[in-house]
Motif scaffolding. Sequence first.
Motif, mmCIF file in Angstrom:
data_model
loop_
_atom_site.group_PDB
_atom_site.id
_atom_site.type_symbol
_atom_site.label_atom_id
_atom_site.label_comp_id
_atom_site.label_asym_id
_atom_site.label_seq_id
_atom_site.Cartn_x
_atom_site.Cartn_y
_atom_site.Cartn_z
ATOM 1 N N LEU A 20 0.834 -1.215 0.000
ATOM 2 C CA LEU A 20 0.000 0.000 0.000
ATOM 3 C C LEU A 20 0.863 1.258 0.000
ATOM 4 O O LEU A 20 0.609 2.197 -0.764
ATOM 5 C CB LEU A 20 -0.923 0.007 1.215
ATOM 6 N N LEU A 21 1.883 1.281 0.855
ATOM 7 C CA LEU A 21 2.753 2.457 0.917
ATOM 8 C C LEU A 21 3.436 2.701 -0.425
ATOM 9 O O LEU A 21 3.554 3.849 -0.877
ATOM 10 C CB LEU A 21 3.787 2.281 2.023
ATOM 11 N N GLY A 25 3.090 5.822 -3.366
ATOM 12 C CA GLY A 25 4.271 6.610 -3.690
ATOM 13 C C GLY A 25 4.998 7.166 -2.490
ATOM 14 O O GLY A 25 5.752 8.141 -2.607
ATOM 15 N N GLU A 26 4.810 6.531 -1.316
ATOM 16 C CA GLU A 26 5.502 7.004 -0.114
ATOM 17 C C GLU A 26 7.002 6.742 -0.244
ATOM 18 O O GLU A 26 7.428 5.789 -0.897
ATOM 19 C CB GLU A 26 4.962 6.295 1.127
ATOM 20 N N MET A 27 7.781 7.575 0.392
ATOM 21 C CA MET A 27 9.238 7.446 0.357
ATOM 22 C C MET A 27 9.677 6.414 1.405
ATOM 23 O O MET A 27 9.726 6.714 2.601
ATOM 24 C CB MET A 27 9.902 8.790 0.617
ATOM 25 N N ILE A 28 9.979 5.206 0.960
ATOM 26 C CA ILE A 28 10.446 4.138 1.851
ATOM 27 C C ILE A 28 11.970 4.112 1.782
ATOM 28 O O ILE A 28 12.549 3.770 0.757
ATOM 29 C CB ILE A 28 9.871 2.767 1.437
ATOM 30 N N LEU A 50 9.395 -7.936 -2.475
ATOM 31 C CA LEU A 50 8.643 -6.744 -2.884
ATOM 32 C C LEU A 50 9.511 -5.492 -2.793
ATOM 33 O O LEU A 50 9.511 -4.653 -3.702
ATOM 34 C CB LEU A 50 7.403 -6.592 -2.003
ATOM 35 N N ALA A 51 10.254 -5.363 -1.700
ATOM 36 C CA ALA A 51 11.092 -4.182 -1.517
ATOM 37 C C ALA A 51 12.199 -4.112 -2.568
ATOM 38 O O ALA A 51 12.425 -3.065 -3.180
ATOM 39 C CB ALA A 51 11.690 -4.175 -0.115
ATOM 40 N N ALA A 173 -6.531 -1.084 5.741
ATOM 41 C CA ALA A 173 -7.547 -0.045 5.938
ATOM 42 C C ALA A 173 -7.090 0.982 6.968
ATOM 43 O O ALA A 173 -7.294 2.194 6.802
ATOM 44 C CB ALA A 173 -8.864 -0.681 6.374
ATOM 45 N N ILE A 174 -6.437 0.511 8.029
ATOM 46 C CA ILE A 174 -5.936 1.435 9.055
ATOM 47 C C ILE A 174 -4.830 2.324 8.495
ATOM 48 O O ILE A 174 -4.831 3.543 8.692
ATOM 49 C CB ILE A 174 -5.428 0.653 10.280
ATOM 50 N N VAL A 175 -3.876 1.703 7.796
ATOM 51 C CA VAL A 175 -2.774 2.490 7.236
ATOM 52 C C VAL A 175 -3.313 3.536 6.258
ATOM 53 O O VAL A 175 -2.894 4.698 6.279
ATOM 54 C CB VAL A 175 -1.745 1.576 6.538
ATOM 55 N N ALA A 176 -4.257 3.135 5.426
ATOM 56 C CA ALA A 176 -4.838 4.084 4.464
ATOM 57 C C ALA A 176 -5.516 5.250 5.171
ATOM 58 O O ALA A 176 -5.440 6.400 4.707
ATOM 59 C CB ALA A 176 -5.829 3.357 3.557
#
Length: 308
Positions: A20-21, A25-28, A50-51, A173-176
């Motif tokens: 999801l992150l 487009g979050e900066m991981i 995935l990473a 759902a929580i993270v979103a």
Amino acid sequence: MAGGIVVFAYSEVGHACLKLLLERGEMIAALFTHEDDADERQWFSSCAVLARANGIPVYTVEPREGDEVERVIAAIAPDLILSFYYRKMIPERILALARLGAFNMHGSLLPRYRGRAPLNWAIINGESETGVTLHVMVKAADAGDMIDWEPVEIGPDETAGEVAQRIPAAAVAIVARQIDALKAGTAPRHKQDESRVTYFGIRKPEDGRINWTQTSRQVVDLVRAVTVPFPGAFTSLGARRLMVWQARAVEGHGQAGEVLSVSPLVVATGDGAVRLDHFGYEGEGETVASADVVVALTLGDILGAVAT
């Protein structure tokens, strides 16, 4: 460049939240995860794969104060540390490196079922509901302020594996809902009610041993809590271990562990009986009942008795 999010993640929930992150487009800045255990059934997707597919540095070293993990994260100077089903405690010194805080996704509706294997324990205890809770990470396990939570129903006949398939969606759902507030430093915080805290420890394969003096409901709950993809419930038949993958409560009465019927296989419990619908000798896999198991049984045999 400093900032971004450092993620600690493993298992299906970790994979779903990391995905999801990335989709947002979050900066991981980095992923910390675990090496897969060759002795553990790998029923979940790999966070590391995935990473790496998305160009994120991956580390599998366990975090300790003053070690490589602390040095790497200190150099990143992240805005957030997010932990999704990571299996090790993260030291406070490392948690403090995140400018806006460190947060963990725990597999229960806190403050109940702090600790390890919360879903399995919930089913063993006959619960009709579990869930996930995003909370602030502090020194004590699962004790920080709650940010958000999402319930997940447990059906009366559902196995832990079946319920586990719905847990990732609840976590996502929580993270979103909360990621923007977390990044802004404005996420709500709710103190845990310490009077409602329950804590459960790690489960080992040996903890799957069936106690036939328990009620039929307790025996069935243990079976569905630890069946596939977990190590399984078991009893003994002479010197051999008999794995039980599926069972149901039925009418019957006898000495605890007594074989009341061979075909179908019905065994007496502390308050009635259970029918074993799916079983086999240890090492044979989760196959249908082995013919040699049935042949080896006679009415009146006591399962779980110490072999002589």
